[in-house]
Design an enzyme around this catalytic site. Structure first.
Site, PDB file in Angstrom:
ATOM      1  CG  ASP A  53       6.548   1.600  15.031  1.00  0.00           C
ATOM      2  OD1 ASP A  53       5.430   1.244  15.404  1.00  0.00           O
ATOM      3  OD2 ASP A  53       7.354   0.777  14.092  1.00  0.00           O
ATOM      4  CE1 TYR A  67      -1.933   0.768  29.402  1.00  0.00           C
ATOM      5  CE2 TYR A  67      -3.005   0.337  31.249  1.00  0.00           C
ATOM      6  CZ  TYR A  67      -3.017   1.562  30.525  1.00  0.00           C
ATOM      7  OH  TYR A  67      -4.283   1.287  29.145  1.00  0.00           O
ATOM      8  CG  LEU A 112     -12.382 -12.094  34.350  1.00  0.00           C
ATOM      9  CD1 LEU A 112     -11.731 -12.834  34.782  1.00  0.00           C
ATOM     10  CD2 LEU A 112     -12.477 -10.852  35.899  1.00  0.00           C
TER      11      LEU A 112
HETATM   12  N1  UFG Z   1      -7.888 -11.910  36.052  1.00  0.00           N
HETATM   13  C1  UFG Z   1      -8.194 -12.418  36.883  1.00  0.00           C
HETATM   14  N2  UFG Z   1      -7.507 -13.991  36.057  1.00  0.00           N
HETATM   15  C2  UFG Z   1      -7.684 -13.449  34.327  1.00  0.00           C
HETATM   16  C3  UFG Z   1      -7.282 -12.415  34.264  1.00  0.00           C
HETATM   17  C4  UFG Z   1      -7.743 -10.985  35.278  1.00  0.00           C
HETATM   18  O1  UFG Z   1      -8.097 -13.426  37.672  1.00  0.00           O
HETATM   19  O2  UFG Z   1      -6.863 -14.964  33.963  1.00  0.00           O
HETATM   20  C5  UFG Z   1      -8.190 -10.508  37.538  1.00  0.00           C
HETATM   21  C6  UFG Z   1      -6.915  -9.247  37.210  1.00  0.00           C
HETATM   22  O3  UFG Z   1      -6.289  -9.793  38.356  1.00  0.00           O
HETATM   23  C7  UFG Z   1      -8.047  -8.221  37.435  1.00  0.00           C
HETATM   24  C8  UFG Z   1      -9.330  -7.838  36.872  1.00  0.00           C
HETATM   25  O4  UFG Z   1      -9.732  -9.908  36.256  1.00  0.00           O
HETATM   26  O5  UFG Z   1      -8.396  -7.865  39.213  1.00  0.00           O
HETATM   27  C9  UFG Z   1      -9.487  -7.579  35.417  1.00  0.00           C
HETATM   28  O6  UFG Z   1      -8.278  -8.088  34.483  1.00  0.00           O
HETATM   29  P1  UFG Z   1      -8.657  -7.202  33.173  1.00  0.00           P
HETATM   30  O7  UFG Z   1      -6.647  -7.952  32.879  1.00  0.00           O
HETATM   31  O8  UFG Z   1      -9.457  -7.837  32.337  1.00  0.00           O
HETATM   32  O9  UFG Z   1      -8.296  -6.028  32.877  1.00  0.00           O
HETATM   33  P2  UFG Z   1      -7.446  -4.713  34.221  1.00  0.00           P
HETATM   34  O10 UFG Z   1      -8.301  -4.768  35.524  1.00  0.00           O
HETATM   35  O11 UFG Z   1      -5.884  -5.513  34.430  1.00  0.00           O
HETATM   36  O12 UFG Z   1      -6.815  -3.193  33.326  1.00  0.00           O
HETATM   37  C10 UFG Z   1      -8.174  -3.239  32.699  1.00  0.00           C
HETATM   38  C11 UFG Z   1      -7.751  -2.084  31.114  1.00  0.00           C
HETATM   39  C12 UFG Z   1      -6.388  -1.574  31.895  1.00  0.00           C
HETATM   40  C13 UFG Z   1      -6.846  -0.411  32.304  1.00  0.00           C
HETATM   41  C14 UFG Z   1      -7.637  -1.034  33.839  1.00  0.00           C
HETATM   42  C15 UFG Z   1      -8.077  -0.164  34.691  1.00  0.00           C
HETATM   43  O13 UFG Z   1      -6.254  -3.003  30.210  1.00  0.00           O
HETATM   44  O14 UFG Z   1      -5.726  -0.799  30.319  1.00  0.00           O
HETATM   45  O15 UFG Z   1      -8.164  -2.138  33.384  1.00  0.00           O
HETATM   46  O16 UFG Z   1      -8.635  -1.124  35.814  1.00  0.00           O
HETATM   47  F1  UFG Z   1      -5.800   0.465  33.067  1.00  0.00           F
END
Ligand code: UFG
Length: 322
Positions: free
Chosen positions: A49, A139, A189
């Site tokens: 860690d 985050y 996603l």
């Molecule tokens: N989404 C859905 N359904 C799902 C999962 C995601 O609609 O089951 C949407 C989310 O709401 C978002 C998009 O798909 O609008 C992308 O989501 P992700 O969880 O794949 O990625 P994030 O954009 O939340 O997060 C990622 C990284 C972060 C970073 C961020 C910056 O995990 O570290 O991108 O955009 F900060």
């Protein structure tokens, strides 16, 4: 020698592989809480860690570390909303701990993986590194706090230089399918949509279709994980010239959630059922980066410029692990 924290994670494994392939020796430090030792096929692996001061000091004592690439982090936006203190502790406090020990051992090159989440809901799109940072989830806040600490140290300490990479949405997998994205539980996603295509899930839930975007779903700027890795290789030379800087890392194009589902349908040649769900807390509507600075200063280019090509590599990996 290069110390890679979080080198057993999704992005870390790709960075570790490319850096080894280019003749550098690495030590991977990872606690394996959100990662897998099987991903570490290159370099020396140490389990531990970042708050374990004795362990980290012993690594700097024993090995001639020239550069630290700090990728160990917690990455779930929704988890950070539900449990903010876990994010401030892991992403900020533990990083401060690592950095201070590195400085004590006269390490003078430090590369930090930050995130697009530091920008919050940007007023100007595409987002350049000069945009204001107003994170809307713990985050992003925890990452910004460490950015600020690192910048302060880089200014205070002569000959200490750092580069901050703000990753947009990492996607894809290495082409030989040895390593790829495999979080447990998965929240991202693309792997979730591909799970539907592979019959592991029934439907993809779209988190909100009422955003101020053309189709109402959130827009993100996806970047192939090997393009992220190649930027790390480029920055090693850049840091040799002794400079500290901040770079966005992205493909520079935006895709909505609907467009990602459509791309997955093309790549997998299957119909992917979806259902509209409530918005997820902490999600900005649009994140698209201006990536001119990294292209100019690091002479870096993305190898993957089409979303279907990125998703094809994810699909090949998902098929292999399923
Ligand atoms: N989404 C859905 N359904 C799902 C999962 C995601 O609609 O089951 C949407 C989310 O709401 C978002 C998009 O798909 O609008 C992308 O989501 P992700 O969880 O794949 O990625 P994030 O954009 O939340 O997060 C990622 C990284 C972060 C970073 C961020 C910056 O995990 O570290 O991108 O955009 F900060």
């Amino acid at each position: 020698m290069i110390l890679i924290t979080g080198g057993a994670g999704y992005i870390g494994a790709h960075v570790n592989k490319l850096i080894n392939e280019n003749g550098y020796q690495t030590i991977v430090l990872d606690n394996l809480k959100n990662s897998n030792q099987e991903m570490v096929k290159w370099g020396k692996f140490i389990k531990g860690d970042l708050n374990d001061e004795n362990l980290i000091s012993s690594i700097f004592k024993k090995y001639q570390i020239d550069i630290v690439i700090h990728l160990a982090e917690l990455t779930s936006v929704s988890e950070s909303v539900n449990n903010p203190s876990k994010y401030y502790e892991n992403n900020y406090q533990y990083s401060v701990n690592l950095l201070n020990i590195a400085i004590r051992f006269n390490i003078n090159k430090f590369i930090f993986s930050s995130t697009a989440a530091v920008y919050g809901n940007p007023k100007i799109i595409p987002i350049s590194e000069k945009n204001a940072c107003n994170p809307i989830n713990p985050y992003g806040k925890s990452k910004l706090m460490f950015e600020e600490y690192l910048i302060k140290k880089s200014k205070e300490i002569e000959n200490f230089n750092s580069v901050i990479f703000r990753f947009f949405n990492a996607a894809g997998a290495d082409s030989n399918h040895e390593i790829g994205e495999n979080h447990n539980p998965e929240t991202h996603l693309i792997p979730i949509v591909l799970d539907v295509a592979l019959g592991k899930r029934k439907k993809i839930g779209i988190f909100g279709a009422d955003y101020p975007t053309p189709d109402g779903t959130c827009i993100r700027d996806y970047i192939h994980v090997n393009d992220i890795a190649s930027a790390h290789l480029k920055v090693i030379d850049f840091l040799d010239k002794e400079k500290s800087d901040i770079f966005n890392l992205s493909m520079g194009k935006g895709f909505s959630v609907n467009e990602i589902i459509e791309s997955c349908q093309r790549v997998t040649n299957s119909k992917i059922p979806h259902v509209i769900k409530n918005r997820r807390d902490g999600d900005p509507a649009i994140l698209i980066a201006d990536n001119k600075k990294v292209k100019k200063d690091l002479k870096w280019r993305t190898e993957f410029n089409q979303i279907d090509d990125i998703i094809k590599t994810s699909y090949n990996y998902q098929k292999k692990i399923n």
